[in-house]
Design an enzyme around this catalytic site. Structure first.
Site, short mmCIF file in Angstrom:
data_model
loop_
_atom_site.label_atom_id
_atom_site.label_comp_id
_atom_site.label_asym_id
_atom_site.label_seq_id
_atom_site.Cartn_x
_atom_site.Cartn_y
_atom_site.Cartn_z
N LYS A 38 39.47 89.88 -14.57
CA LYS A 38 40.02 89.38 -13.31
C LYS A 38 39.47 90.09 -12.08
CE LYS A 38 44.42 87.97 -15.26
NZ LYS A 38 44.69 86.56 -15.34
N GLU B 267 47.73 93.59 -6.40
CA GLU B 267 47.62 92.47 -5.46
C GLU B 267 48.89 92.40 -4.64
OE1 GLU B 267 45.43 88.94 -7.93
OE2 GLU B 267 47.52 88.64 -7.47
N ARG C 286 37.70 77.02 -19.80
CA ARG C 286 37.98 76.25 -21.02
C ARG C 286 38.79 75.03 -20.63
NH1 ARG C 286 43.55 77.28 -21.18
NH2 ARG C 286 44.10 79.35 -20.40
N HIS D 126 56.16 83.49 -16.08
CA HIS D 126 54.76 83.22 -15.76
C HIS D 126 54.07 82.27 -16.73
CE1 HIS D 126 55.45 86.33 -12.89
NE2 HIS D 126 55.54 87.28 -13.80
P1 ADP Z 1 47.41 84.82 -16.52
O1 ADP Z 1 46.01 85.21 -16.88
O2 ADP Z 1 48.41 85.60 -17.27
O3 ADP Z 1 47.59 83.35 -16.53
P2 ADP Z 1 47.52 84.65 -13.59
O4 ADP Z 1 46.85 85.55 -12.62
O5 ADP Z 1 46.97 83.28 -13.73
O6 ADP Z 1 47.57 85.35 -15.01
O7 ADP Z 1 49.06 84.57 -13.18
C1 ADP Z 1 50.02 83.90 -13.96
C2 ADP Z 1 51.24 83.58 -13.12
O8 ADP Z 1 51.80 84.78 -12.54
C3 ADP Z 1 50.98 82.69 -11.93
O9 ADP Z 1 51.01 81.32 -12.27
C4 ADP Z 1 52.11 83.07 -10.99
O10 ADP Z 1 53.31 82.47 -11.37
C5 ADP Z 1 52.25 84.56 -11.22
N1 ADP Z 1 51.44 85.34 -10.26
C6 ADP Z 1 50.22 85.88 -10.49
N2 ADP Z 1 49.75 86.54 -9.41
C7 ADP Z 1 50.69 86.41 -8.44
C8 ADP Z 1 50.79 86.88 -7.07
N3 ADP Z 1 49.85 87.62 -6.49
N4 ADP Z 1 51.92 86.55 -6.39
C9 ADP Z 1 52.90 85.83 -6.96
N5 ADP Z 1 52.85 85.38 -8.23
C10 ADP Z 1 51.77 85.66 -8.97
P1 ADP Z 2 46.93 76.98 -19.65
O1 ADP Z 2 46.35 78.13 -18.89
O2 ADP Z 2 45.93 76.09 -20.28
O3 ADP Z 2 47.99 76.27 -18.94
P2 ADP Z 2 48.42 78.86 -21.19
O4 ADP Z 2 48.38 79.83 -20.07
O5 ADP Z 2 49.73 78.44 -21.73
O6 ADP Z 2 47.64 77.54 -20.88
O7 ADP Z 2 47.50 79.45 -22.35
C1 ADP Z 2 46.75 78.62 -23.22
C2 ADP Z 2 46.95 79.00 -24.63
O8 ADP Z 2 46.47 80.29 -24.88
C3 ADP Z 2 48.40 78.99 -25.05
O9 ADP Z 2 48.50 78.43 -26.33
C4 ADP Z 2 48.78 80.46 -25.05
O10 ADP Z 2 49.76 80.69 -26.02
C5 ADP Z 2 47.47 81.12 -25.39
N1 ADP Z 2 47.28 82.41 -24.73
C6 ADP Z 2 46.76 82.63 -23.51
N2 ADP Z 2 46.67 83.94 -23.25
C7 ADP Z 2 47.17 84.57 -24.32
C8 ADP Z 2 47.36 85.94 -24.66
N3 ADP Z 2 47.03 86.94 -23.86
N4 ADP Z 2 47.92 86.22 -25.85
C9 ADP Z 2 48.25 85.23 -26.68
N5 ADP Z 2 48.09 83.93 -26.42
C10 ADP Z 2 47.55 83.60 -25.28
MG MG Z 3 46.61 81.95 -15.34
#
Ligand code: ADP
Ligand code: ADP
Ligand code: MG
Length: 492
Positions: A116, A206, A297, A240
């Site tokens: 990230k 952040e 993906r 989240h």
């Molecule tokens: P992940 O790889 O776990 O999907 P993301 O960075 O996409 O991580 O964040 C997942 C979720 O966490 C976001 O959809 C949002 O709900 C919350 N989130 C992440 N970063 C922030 C932020 N800077 N401020 C508020 N909410 C956040």
């Molecule tokens: P999308 O980003 O496509 O909306 P998700 O954030 O739910 O979907 O993640 C996609 C798939 O990957 C899900 O089946 C979730 O369970 C799996 N996944 C994503 N990150 C992780 C992680 N860190 N550990 C385990 N499973 C993960």
């Molecule tokens: Mg995400």
């Protein structure tokens, strides 16, 4: 065109990929673990190869066995789906080294976006706004100093803050810091969680955007040019993780939307991105948007985009992987109507959404115009504790958003599921809330213990509406004679 494709995944996404491949005349190879011996994806594929025991580390994550299966069956390409190996750069690399096609972007693009901190730096250089924050942090003393310096120098970097894992995913490993005194402990805890969960101690900080929306842009690139397929709103989340997704966003203003789409296409074009991808943004209540991460993906919620654009994203991934150029120009992609997706899970909403594996005795979806169901199970079947306990994704499409919501609710009400605890009633309840009906919601709404009570309506207005309804019911009742059961009720 690829002639034979191996799908390195299971469940609904494996079934989904097999179906598009077949439409393109591509032969399909499934892989399976012990628990999935009789699974739907195995039955639907032309061939299937066993890759190991139940635990994913022993089967769906076994790169050696998956490559071996491809070799044995003569598959020329591998589609990783989502989850499992889909964002592992080393897997994409091994696939290519074995002389096979990886259905996805270049390994180097996966690597950069999987980190990230690196992704933020790269994407920011390409002209996309990122959430104000630090670079990579490892040493805690140094981290504190860096955060303090940034708090002084950047007025838009302020409390609350969010500590995140650079290698994070799945909504895990994030910590909110409300005030300076909490910083050190949050950094330490986030770091140890990141090490445990992702085997990577690098963290970053952040600004935490309050009451935000999560809006993401679907892109398709062929290595030279790129297009967007509009946005999806995925703000209804718990811990989240997305619960409902929809397209287009019901809340984003049109100039912010156009800017978000434009910067996304510019960035992926400059990157030379190939395949389908998603840029995720966090959006403030004023529609300021900031890049969060890019998923290299296909995404779980891709069907809502397919529903409003008519484009089969998996088929496009397969064409691009076969060496074709993009078949669409930007102006070919038009939005028609509105689509909503609900994730139906075997989980217990009353017990922190704990997975509820077990035997699915009976599952029946009513035939319904405008509803698509993507599922990897057919009853009777066991939902195992080894993987994601998803039963199906339900996608509702209608010309107007309000119809899509109403249709989703009816469909879920008429769906029959026996044998397991599911989140079906919870999903129906969300469809009935005022904020969902009006499309005015943010990522924190389902975390609020009062989410059922429609927090967007001021309490006094709500009370007045209840009183009015009560008075109307009373006067209506008094004008007609009471039936036998009403009299009985009243006398007891
Ligand atoms: P992940 O790889 O776990 O999907 P993301 O960075 O996409 O991580 O964040 C997942 C979720 O966490 C976001 O959809 C949002 O709900 C919350 N989130 C992440 N970063 C922030 C932020 N800077 N401020 C508020 N909410 C956040
Ligand atoms: P999308 O980003 O496509 O909306 P998700 O954030 O739910 O979907 O993640 C996609 C798939 O990957 C899900 O089946 C979730 O369970 C799996 N996944 C994503 N990150 C992780 C992680 N860190 N550990 C385990 N499973 C993960
Ligand atoms: Mg995400």
């Amino acid at each position: 065109m690829i002639k034979k494709l191996l799908i390195a995944n299971r469940g609904e996404i494996a079934v989904r990929i097999i179906r598009s491949a077949k439409e393109l005349g591509i032969k399909t190879v499934a892989v399976y673990s012990d628990a999935d011996k009789n699974a739907l994806h195995v039955r639907e594929a032309d061939e299937a190869v066993w890759v190991g025991a139940n635990e994913s580390q022993e089967s769906y994550l076994r790169v050696d066995r998956i490559l071996e299966a491809a070799k044995k069956t003569g598959a020329e390409a591998i589609h990783p789906g989502y989850g499992f190996l889909s964002e592992k750069e080393a897997f994409a690399e091994s696939v290519q080294k074995a002389g096979l096609i990886f259905v996805g972007p270049e390994p180097e693009q996966i690597r950069r976006m999987g980190d990230k901190v690196e992704a933020r730096a790269w994407i920011s250089e390409l002209g996309v706004p990122i959430v104000p924050g630090t670079g990579a942090l490892q040493d805690i003393d140094q981290a504190e100093k860096e955060v303090d310096a940034l708090l002084k120098s950047r007025p838009d970097f302020c409390f609350p803050l969010l500590v995140k894992a650079s290698g994070g995913g799945g909504g895990k490993g994030m910590r909110i810091v409300k005030k300076r005194e909490e910083l050190r402990q949050a950094l330490e805890r986030a770091q140890s969680e990141a090490q445990k969960a992702f085997n990577n101690p690098v963290i970053f900080v952040e600004r935490y955007i309050e009451e935000p929306r999560h809006i993401e842009v679907q892109v398709l690139g062929d290595g030279e040019s790129a297009i967007h397929l509009f946005e999806r709103e995925c703000s209804l989340q718990r811990r989240h993780q997305k619960v409902f997704e929809e397209a287009p966003s019901p809340s984003l203003n049109s100039s912010a939307r156009q800017k978000m789409l434009d910067v996304s296409v510019q960035a992926v074009t400059k990157m030379g991105y190939r395949s389908a991808g998603t840029l995720e943004f966090i959006v403030s209540p004023d529609d300021d948007f900031y890049f969060l991460e890019m998923n290299t993906r296909i995404q779980v919620e891709h069907p809502v985009t397919e529903a409003i654009t008519g484009v089969d994203l998996i088929a496009e991934q397969l064409r691009i992987a076969s060496g074709e150029k993009l078949r669409f120009k930007q102006e070919d992609i038009q939005v028609r109507g509105h689509a909503i997706e609900a994730r139906l899970y075997a989980e217990d909403p009353d017990r922190q959404f704990l997975p509820q594996p077990g035997k699915l005795q009976f599952l029946r979806f009513p035939p319904y115009a405008g509803i698509r169901v993507d599922s990897g199970v057919e009853s009777p079947e066991v939902i195992t504790p080894f993987y994601d306990p998803m039963i199906a994704k339900v996608i509702s499409w209608a010309p107007e958003r309000s119809q899509a919501v109403a249709k989703m609710k009816q469909f879920l009400q008429k769906t029959q599921i026996e044998g397991l605890v599911t989140n079906r009633a919870f999903l129906i309840e969300v469809c009935e809330t005022e904020y969902f009906k009006t499309g005015r919601y943010h990522t924190g709404i389902l975390e609020n213990p009062n989410w059922r009570r429609e927090p967007l309506i001021p309490a006094e207005i709500y009370a007045l509406a209840c009183l009015r309804e009560h008075l109307q019911t009373q006067s209506f009742e008094s004008t007609r004679p009471l039936s036998a059961w009403q009299t009985m009720e009243r006398s007891t």
